[in-house]
Design a protein around this motif. Structure first.
Motif, PDB file in Angstrom:
ATOM      1  N   SER A   1       2.469  15.997   3.796  1.00 47.57           N
ATOM      2  CA  SER A   1       1.975  17.760   2.941  1.00 47.57           C
ATOM      3  C   SER A   1       0.335  16.784   2.342  1.00 47.57           C
ATOM      4  N   TRP A   2      -0.696  16.918   3.276  1.00 44.94           N
ATOM      5  CA  TRP A   2      -1.966  16.348   2.430  1.00 44.94           C
ATOM      6  C   TRP A   2      -2.968  17.749   2.514  1.00 44.94           C
ATOM      7  N   HIS A   3      -3.752  17.616   1.355  1.00 43.95           N
ATOM      8  CA  HIS A   3      -4.958  18.514   0.877  1.00 43.95           C
ATOM      9  C   HIS A   3      -6.208  18.552   1.175  1.00 43.95           C
ATOM     10  N   GLY A   4      -5.842  17.087   1.359  1.00 40.64           N
ATOM     11  CA  GLY A   4      -7.704  15.993   1.287  1.00 40.64           C
ATOM     12  C   GLY A   4      -7.629  14.936   0.269  1.00 40.64           C
ATOM     13  N   THR A   5      -6.471  14.524  -0.672  1.00 35.55           N
ATOM     14  CA  THR A   5      -6.847  13.404  -1.660  1.00 35.55           C
ATOM     15  C   THR A   5      -4.847  12.588  -1.608  1.00 35.55           C
ATOM     16  N   GLU A   6      -4.304  13.196  -0.818  1.00 36.29           N
ATOM     17  CA  GLU A   6      -3.311  12.017  -1.163  1.00 36.29           C
ATOM     18  C   GLU A   6      -3.363  10.830   0.090  1.00 36.29           C
ATOM     19  N   ASN A   7      -2.531   9.910  -1.437  1.00 31.29           N
ATOM     20  CA  ASN A   7      -2.988   8.317  -0.310  1.00 31.29           C
ATOM     21  C   ASN A   7      -1.550   8.461   1.112  1.00 31.29           C
ATOM     22  N   LEU A   8      -2.599   8.173   2.451  1.00 30.27           N
ATOM     23  CA  LEU A   8      -1.930   8.532   3.723  1.00 30.27           C
ATOM     24  C   LEU A   8      -1.627   6.697   4.026  1.00 30.27           C
ATOM     25  N   SER A   9      -1.565   6.130   3.283  1.00 32.38           N
ATOM     26  CA  SER A   9      -1.440   4.779   3.831  1.00 32.38           C
ATOM     27  C   SER A   9       0.380   4.549   3.784  1.00 32.38           C
ATOM     28  N   GLY A  10       0.554   3.890   4.928  1.00 33.57           N
ATOM     29  CA  GLY A  10       1.908   4.322   5.774  1.00 33.57           C
ATOM     30  C   GLY A  10       1.933   5.512   6.513  1.00 33.57           C
ATOM     31  N   VAL A  11       1.271   6.326   6.555  1.00 33.27           N
ATOM     32  CA  VAL A  11       1.645   7.565   6.813  1.00 33.27           C
ATOM     33  C   VAL A  11       1.205   7.565   8.577  1.00 33.27           C
ATOM     34  N   ASP A  12       1.753   7.909   9.821  1.00 30.66           N
ATOM     35  CA  ASP A  12       1.579   8.262  10.303  1.00 30.66           C
ATOM     36  C   ASP A  12       0.571   9.725  11.103  1.00 30.66           C
ATOM     37  N   TYR A  13       0.987  10.794  10.254  1.00 27.30           N
ATOM     38  CA  TYR A  13       0.219  12.430  10.918  1.00 27.30           C
ATOM     39  C   TYR A  13       0.350  13.143   9.171  1.00 27.30           C
ATOM     40  N   VAL A  14      -0.179  13.917   9.345  1.00 26.23           N
ATOM     41  CA  VAL A  14       0.056  14.745   8.434  1.00 26.23           C
ATOM     42  C   VAL A  14      -0.094  16.512   9.106  1.00 26.23           C
ATOM     43  N   THR A  15       0.508  17.416   6.988  1.00 30.26           N
ATOM     44  CA  THR A  15       0.526  18.780   7.622  1.00 30.26           C
ATOM     45  C   THR A  15      -0.671  19.106   6.699  1.00 30.26           C
ATOM     46  N   VAL A  16      -1.502  20.363   7.299  1.00 31.28           N
ATOM     47  CA  VAL A  16      -3.179  20.962   6.330  1.00 31.28           C
ATOM     48  C   VAL A  16      -2.725  22.220   5.681  1.00 31.28           C
ATOM     49  N   SER A  17      -2.694  22.495   4.606  1.00 31.23           N
ATOM     50  CA  SER A  17      -1.943  23.730   4.623  1.00 31.23           C
ATOM     51  C   SER A  17      -2.732  24.240   3.420  1.00 31.23           C
TER      52      SER A  17
END
Length: 237
Positions: A94-110
């Motif tokens: 779950s991403w709101h523009g600031t969370e670390n995405l290292s090792g992440v393949d996709y996000v939800t934006v909400s």
């Protein structure tokens, strides 16, 4: 790496209009391409057993478990603060523009739209606002998606798909609701591909047969009906 596209359904047994497995089965028949198992309040053994039953309804690898423990599977969806687990093939966050995405393949934006499931959560971004966050990985639009028009707008704006909970869980006809949303997401993807807008992670989704049920109602036969599929590059809750 195949990441979630099309219609992604999030579970909520408390709001479901019928038994959770029945609602999920109907949604998959209608075109839900992936399912995210929430239900984090269940005892571990019960939740693990539920995960196994849901996997019987879906194609291999299409059940995503909320939280860092995949419960014997290969896909997880993390909160903004959950650690990335080792050895898991597919990791969302779950991403709101600031969370670390290292090792992440996709996000939800909400939240993309105001949501009855979380009153007061926001402010709502809108489809364009969600796209303007410019996620560096494929993203799913989440929050308040109740209509085909909203689903199409999100994918046309660049989302790889839409993550939906309440509209499907509370529906009196989950199959029809899922079909309407899945087909709208496909239409939005085609529009985005045609005009070259949106950073749509792979040129649009393909309508690739059903991951629903056979005529005799048994699981594991994903060959009749309609569902969204396709890879968006490398990678819900």
């Amino acid at each position: 790496m195949v990441t979630p596209t099309g219609l992604v359904v999030l579970t909520d047994r408390r709001s479901a209009a019928g038994p959770l497995e029945t609602v999920v089965r109907q949604a998959v028949r209608g075109g839900a391409a992936w399912v995210v198992l929430r239900e984090r309040d269940l005892p571990y053994g019960e939740r693990a057993a539920l995960a196994e039953r849901l996997r019987m309804i879906l194609p291999p690898g299409r059940l995503i478990v909320a939280g860092p423990d995949p419960l014997g599977g290969s896909a997880v969806h993390l909160s903004g603060s959950d650690p990335v687990p080792a050895g898991v093939a597919l990791v969302g966050r779950s991403w709101h523009g600031t969370e670390n995405l290292s090792g992440v393949d996709y996000v939800t934006v909400s939240p993309v739209y105001p949501t009855a499931s979380k009153p007061g959560y926001g402010p709502a971004l809108g489809a364009t606002g969600a796209a303007e966050l410019r996620a560096p990985v494929p993203w799913l639009a989440l929050g308040g998606i109740e209509s085909a028009e909203q689903a199409a707008a999100c994918v046309a704006a660049g989302a790889a798909g839409v993550a939906v909970m309440g509209a499907v869980m509370r529906s009196s006809d989950p199959e029809r609701t899922a079909r309407d949303l899945a087909e709208a997401a496909l239409a939005g993807s085609r529009g985005s591909s045609a005009d070259g807008e949106g950073g749509n992670w792979g040129g649009g989704a393909a309508l690739a047969g059903s991951w629903g049920l056979s005529a005799d109602g048994e699981g594991g036969d994903w060959g009749g009906g309609a569902a969204l599929a396709g890879s968006r590059g490398s990678g819900v809750r």
